[in-house]
Scaffold this motif. Structure first.
Motif, PDB file in Angstrom:
ATOM      1  N   ALA A  98       0.818  -1.051  -0.052  1.00  0.00           N
ATOM      2  CA  ALA A  98      -0.114   0.029  -0.037  1.00  0.00           C
ATOM      3  C   ALA A  98       0.977   1.114  -0.031  1.00  0.00           C
ATOM      4  N   ASN A  99       2.023   1.281   0.760  1.00  0.00           N
ATOM      5  CA  ASN A  99       2.761   2.376   0.749  1.00  0.00           C
ATOM      6  C   ASN A  99       3.367   2.587  -0.588  1.00  0.00           C
ATOM      7  N   ALA A 100       4.032   1.480  -1.013  1.00  0.00           N
ATOM      8  CA  ALA A 100       4.593   1.526  -2.425  1.00  0.00           C
ATOM      9  C   ALA A 100       3.711   2.287  -3.501  1.00  0.00           C
ATOM     10  N   ARG A 101       2.218   1.552  -3.471  1.00  0.00           N
ATOM     11  CA  ARG A 101       1.352   2.105  -4.363  1.00  0.00           C
ATOM     12  C   ARG A 101       1.068   3.635  -4.173  1.00  0.00           C
ATOM     13  N   GLY A 102       0.928   4.165  -2.728  1.00  0.00           N
ATOM     14  CA  GLY A 102       0.688   5.355  -2.821  1.00  0.00           C
ATOM     15  C   GLY A 102       1.806   6.312  -3.032  1.00  0.00           C
ATOM     16  N   ARG A 103       3.093   5.839  -2.969  1.00  0.00           N
ATOM     17  CA  ARG A 103       4.165   6.748  -3.351  1.00  0.00           C
ATOM     18  C   ARG A 103       4.114   7.156  -4.765  1.00  0.00           C
ATOM     19  N   ILE A 104       3.637   6.177  -5.638  1.00  0.00           N
ATOM     20  CA  ILE A 104       3.554   6.303  -6.986  1.00  0.00           C
ATOM     21  C   ILE A 104       2.254   6.983  -7.544  1.00  0.00           C
ATOM     22  N   MET A 137      -0.567   5.220  -7.412  1.00  0.00           N
ATOM     23  CA  MET A 137      -1.462   4.016  -8.305  1.00  0.00           C
ATOM     24  C   MET A 137      -2.584   3.853  -7.376  1.00  0.00           C
ATOM     25  N   SER A 138      -3.778   3.549  -7.997  1.00  0.00           N
ATOM     26  CA  SER A 138      -5.008   3.365  -7.349  1.00  0.00           C
ATOM     27  C   SER A 138      -4.903   1.702  -7.024  1.00  0.00           C
ATOM     28  N   GLY A 139      -5.764   1.188  -6.172  1.00  0.00           N
ATOM     29  CA  GLY A 139      -6.160  -0.082  -5.875  1.00  0.00           C
ATOM     30  C   GLY A 139      -6.327  -1.035  -7.106  1.00  0.00           C
ATOM     31  N   THR A 140      -7.410  -0.290  -7.918  1.00  0.00           N
ATOM     32  CA  THR A 140      -8.104  -0.620  -9.120  1.00  0.00           C
ATOM     33  C   THR A 140      -6.945  -0.842 -10.285  1.00  0.00           C
ATOM     34  N   GLU A 141      -6.087   0.025 -10.398  1.00  0.00           N
ATOM     35  CA  GLU A 141      -4.989   0.235 -11.391  1.00  0.00           C
ATOM     36  C   GLU A 141      -3.963  -1.231 -11.065  1.00  0.00           C
ATOM     37  N   LEU A 142      -3.513  -1.173  -9.781  1.00  0.00           N
ATOM     38  CA  LEU A 142      -2.774  -2.292  -9.541  1.00  0.00           C
ATOM     39  C   LEU A 142      -3.487  -3.596  -9.820  1.00  0.00           C
ATOM     40  N   ALA A 143      -4.786  -3.815  -9.265  1.00  0.00           N
ATOM     41  CA  ALA A 143      -5.575  -5.018  -9.710  1.00  0.00           C
ATOM     42  C   ALA A 143      -5.697  -5.493 -11.097  1.00  0.00           C
ATOM     43  N   LEU A 144      -5.832  -4.230 -12.077  1.00  0.00           N
ATOM     44  CA  LEU A 144      -5.680  -4.517 -13.467  1.00  0.00           C
ATOM     45  C   LEU A 144      -4.458  -4.980 -13.846  1.00  0.00           C
ATOM     46  N   ARG A 145      -3.395  -4.333 -13.417  1.00  0.00           N
ATOM     47  CA  ARG A 145      -1.740  -4.560 -13.942  1.00  0.00           C
ATOM     48  C   ARG A 145      -1.497  -6.214 -13.518  1.00  0.00           C
ATOM     49  N   ILE A 146      -2.144  -6.749 -12.363  1.00  0.00           N
ATOM     50  CA  ILE A 146      -1.614  -8.109 -11.952  1.00  0.00           C
ATOM     51  C   ILE A 146      -2.621  -9.198 -12.297  1.00  0.00           C
ATOM     52  N   ILE A 157      -5.368  -8.120   0.394  1.00  0.00           N
ATOM     53  CA  ILE A 157      -3.670  -8.371   0.586  1.00  0.00           C
ATOM     54  C   ILE A 157      -3.337  -7.093   1.305  1.00  0.00           C
ATOM     55  N   GLU A 158      -3.433  -5.885   0.851  1.00  0.00           N
ATOM     56  CA  GLU A 158      -3.098  -4.701   1.718  1.00  0.00           C
ATOM     57  C   GLU A 158      -3.326  -4.655   3.129  1.00  0.00           C
ATOM     58  N   ASN A 159      -4.356  -5.385   3.555  1.00  0.00           N
ATOM     59  CA  ASN A 159      -5.009  -5.274   4.832  1.00  0.00           C
ATOM     60  C   ASN A 159      -4.556  -6.378   5.730  1.00  0.00           C
ATOM     61  N   GLY A 160      -3.709  -7.309   5.095  1.00  0.00           N
ATOM     62  CA  GLY A 160      -3.486  -8.345   5.714  1.00  0.00           C
ATOM     63  C   GLY A 160      -4.533  -9.408   5.872  1.00  0.00           C
ATOM     64  N   ARG A 179       4.060 -10.499  -9.338  1.00  0.00           N
ATOM     65  CA  ARG A 179       3.230  -9.690 -10.191  1.00  0.00           C
ATOM     66  C   ARG A 179       3.240  -8.082  -9.542  1.00  0.00           C
ATOM     67  N   ILE A 180       2.743  -8.253  -8.405  1.00  0.00           N
ATOM     68  CA  ILE A 180       2.879  -7.005  -7.693  1.00  0.00           C
ATOM     69  C   ILE A 180       3.976  -5.990  -7.815  1.00  0.00           C
ATOM     70  N   ALA A 181       5.232  -6.746  -7.409  1.00  0.00           N
ATOM     71  CA  ALA A 181       6.452  -5.803  -7.287  1.00  0.00           C
ATOM     72  C   ALA A 181       6.601  -5.461  -8.928  1.00  0.00           C
ATOM     73  N   LYS A 182       6.706  -6.218  -9.781  1.00  0.00           N
ATOM     74  CA  LYS A 182       6.657  -5.954 -11.022  1.00  0.00           C
ATOM     75  C   LYS A 182       5.900  -4.542 -11.415  1.00  0.00           C
TER      76      LYS A 182
END
Length: 64
Positions: A18-24, A26-35, A45-48, A59-62
């Motif tokens: 979540a922190n990495a996504r926020g720094r760039i 990126m929305s949660g929806t966009e991350l979901a589409l990319r993976i 996943i972000e909430n454990g 895939r998330i890291a990429k």
């Protein structure tokens, strides 16, 4: 309440994602589409709240 070590690991991984996504900006929806997933899964996943496999972590890291 004492938390299980595996939950703590999931929570830490989720916070890092979540922190990495926020720094760039990126929305949660966009991350979901990319993976190839959905926003609900990314949120869990972000909430454990969900275990995730190493392939999904890669895939998330990429995507980030």
């Amino acid at each position: 309440m004492r938390r299980e070590p595996d939950f703590m690991g999931r929570a830490a991984l989720g916070r890092n994602i979540a922190n990495a996504r926020g720094r760039i900006g990126m929305s949660g929806t966009e991350l979901a589409l990319r993976i190839g997933s959905d926003k609900s899964a990314v949120s869990k996943i972000e909430n454990g709240e969900r275990n995730t496999g190493i392939d999904t972590v890669f895939r998330i890291a990429k995507a980030l």
